[in-house]
Scaffold this motif. Structure first.
Motif, PDB file in Angstrom:
ATOM      1  N   GLU A   2       0.867  -1.175   0.000  1.00  0.00           N
ATOM      2  CA  GLU A   2       0.000   0.000   0.000  1.00  0.00           C
ATOM      3  C   GLU A   2       0.900   1.220   0.000  1.00  0.00           C
TER       4      GLU A   2
ATOM      5  N   GLY B  98      -5.158   9.123   2.297  1.00  0.00           N
ATOM      6  CA  GLY B  98      -6.020   8.911   1.154  1.00  0.00           C
ATOM      7  C   GLY B  98      -6.386   7.459   0.983  1.00  0.00           C
ATOM      8  N   ALA B  99      -6.966   7.178  -0.166  1.00  0.00           N
ATOM      9  CA  ALA B  99      -7.550   5.873  -0.407  1.00  0.00           C
ATOM     10  C   ALA B  99      -6.500   4.776  -0.497  1.00  0.00           C
ATOM     11  N   GLN B 100      -6.892   3.592  -0.042  1.00  0.00           N
ATOM     12  CA  GLN B 100      -6.043   2.425  -0.188  1.00  0.00           C
ATOM     13  C   GLN B 100      -6.049   1.978  -1.636  1.00  0.00           C
ATOM     14  N   LYS B 101      -4.876   1.724  -2.209  1.00  0.00           N
ATOM     15  CA  LYS B 101      -4.793   1.128  -3.534  1.00  0.00           C
ATOM     16  C   LYS B 101      -3.567   0.237  -3.533  1.00  0.00           C
TER      17      LYS B 101
ATOM     18  N   TYR C 138     -13.636  -1.642  -3.362  1.00  0.00           N
ATOM     19  CA  TYR C 138     -12.607  -1.552  -4.398  1.00  0.00           C
ATOM     20  C   TYR C 138     -12.938  -2.505  -5.554  1.00  0.00           C
TER      21      TYR C 138
ATOM     22  N   SER D 263     -11.301   2.914  -5.966  1.00  0.00           N
ATOM     23  CA  SER D 263     -11.764   2.766  -4.582  1.00  0.00           C
ATOM     24  C   SER D 263     -12.963   3.682  -4.376  1.00  0.00           C
TER      25      SER D 263
ATOM     26  N   SER E  48     -13.043   7.519  -4.448  1.00  0.00           N
ATOM     27  CA  SER E  48     -11.947   8.138  -3.700  1.00  0.00           C
ATOM     28  C   SER E  48     -10.700   8.240  -4.545  1.00  0.00           C
ATOM     29  N   GLU E  49     -10.439   7.192  -5.296  1.00  0.00           N
ATOM     30  CA  GLU E  49      -9.268   7.202  -6.156  1.00  0.00           C
ATOM     31  C   GLU E  49      -9.507   6.237  -7.309  1.00  0.00           C
TER      32      GLU E  49
ATOM     33  N   TRP F 219      -9.961   2.468   6.133  1.00  0.00           N
ATOM     34  CA  TRP F 219      -9.206   2.878   4.947  1.00  0.00           C
ATOM     35  C   TRP F 219      -7.923   2.089   4.767  1.00  0.00           C
TER      36      TRP F 219
END
Lengths: 113, 113
Positions: free
Chosen positions: A92, A97-100, B33, B48, B55-56, B98
């Motif tokens: 990660e 901010g967002a988890q991706k 997600y 997400s 969010s992203e 998150w």
């Protein structure tokens, strides 16, 4: 570009052996590293690591993170045929901010009886 | 044990058609997600979603893609005009927080012909 590299790509061992799977990463920010087991379809969660040097353990599986050298290992002791799967490492790369998750290409582990 | 469920498990569609992939996240999770995995390649982040908005999103998630939470339980991915290169396994995932571990569904294999 954020990158996660796993090695080896493929590993064949006999039941009862111990295996070590490697994951190295290069990311601009680091929040956590996760290990997943993918047997047929869904990646199933194994571990989340955020701190260096603290081993996480679940039965015969254990994992540790080295944030200085930017890698993690996943150990499986006394392997069984049911451990055969693709093991995925994901990072990660965000503090806020967002988890991706950024995934590696996986290690295909085959346990022969 | 609670799990993320996805339907259908396999969908075949003609190029140019619209498809909707459906997911029911784990009930107390708030973060959702979509990821995809083209055959033989890495799992890749798509988008997400939290609090009814994106969010992203990644570069892959262009204007042909959209996500929606049409009711209190479902989370959908729509691909408006499918292309051959959209053929992949699409995974839905959800997490409680998150930056807590994401749990993945079994995936929908999309084949565009």
């Amino acid at each position: 570009e954020d990158k996660v590299v796993q090695s080896p790509l493929s590993l064949v061992v006999h039941e009862g052996d111990t295996v070590t799977l490697n994951c190295s990463y290069e990311v601009t920010n680091f929040r956590s590293l996760l290990w997943y087991k993918q047997e047929k379809k869904a990646p199933t969660f194994l571990f989340m690591l955020t701190s260096s040097g603290i081993e996480k353990k679940s039965g015969r599986l254990s994992s540790i993170l080295d944030k200085k050298e930017l890698f993690s290992i996943l150990n499986i002791t006394a392997t069984q045929t049911g451990d055969s799967a693709v093991y995925l490492c994901a990072v990660e790369p965000t503090i806020q901010g967002a988890q991706k998750l950024v995934f590696g290409q996986g290690t295909r582990l085959t346990i022969n009886p | 044990e609670p799990e993320v469920t996805q339907t259908p498990s396999h969908q075949v569609t003609q190029m140019g058609q619209e498809v909707i992939l459906r997911c029911v996240p784990i009930s107390n999770h708030l973060y959702f997600y979509w990821y995809r995995q083209i055959l033989g390649q890495k799992v890749e982040f798509l988008v997400s979603f939290y609090n009814n908005e994106i969010s992203e999103k990644s570069e892959i998630f262009d204007d042909q893609f959209s996500v929606e939470r049409p009711d209190g339980s479902n989370f959908t991915l729509k691909i408006r005009s499918t292309k051959l290169e959209d053929s992949a396994m699409y995974f839905c995932a959800s997490s409680e927080g998150w930056h807590t571990e994401a749990f993945f569904g079994q995936g929908t294999r999309l084949t565009v012909v």
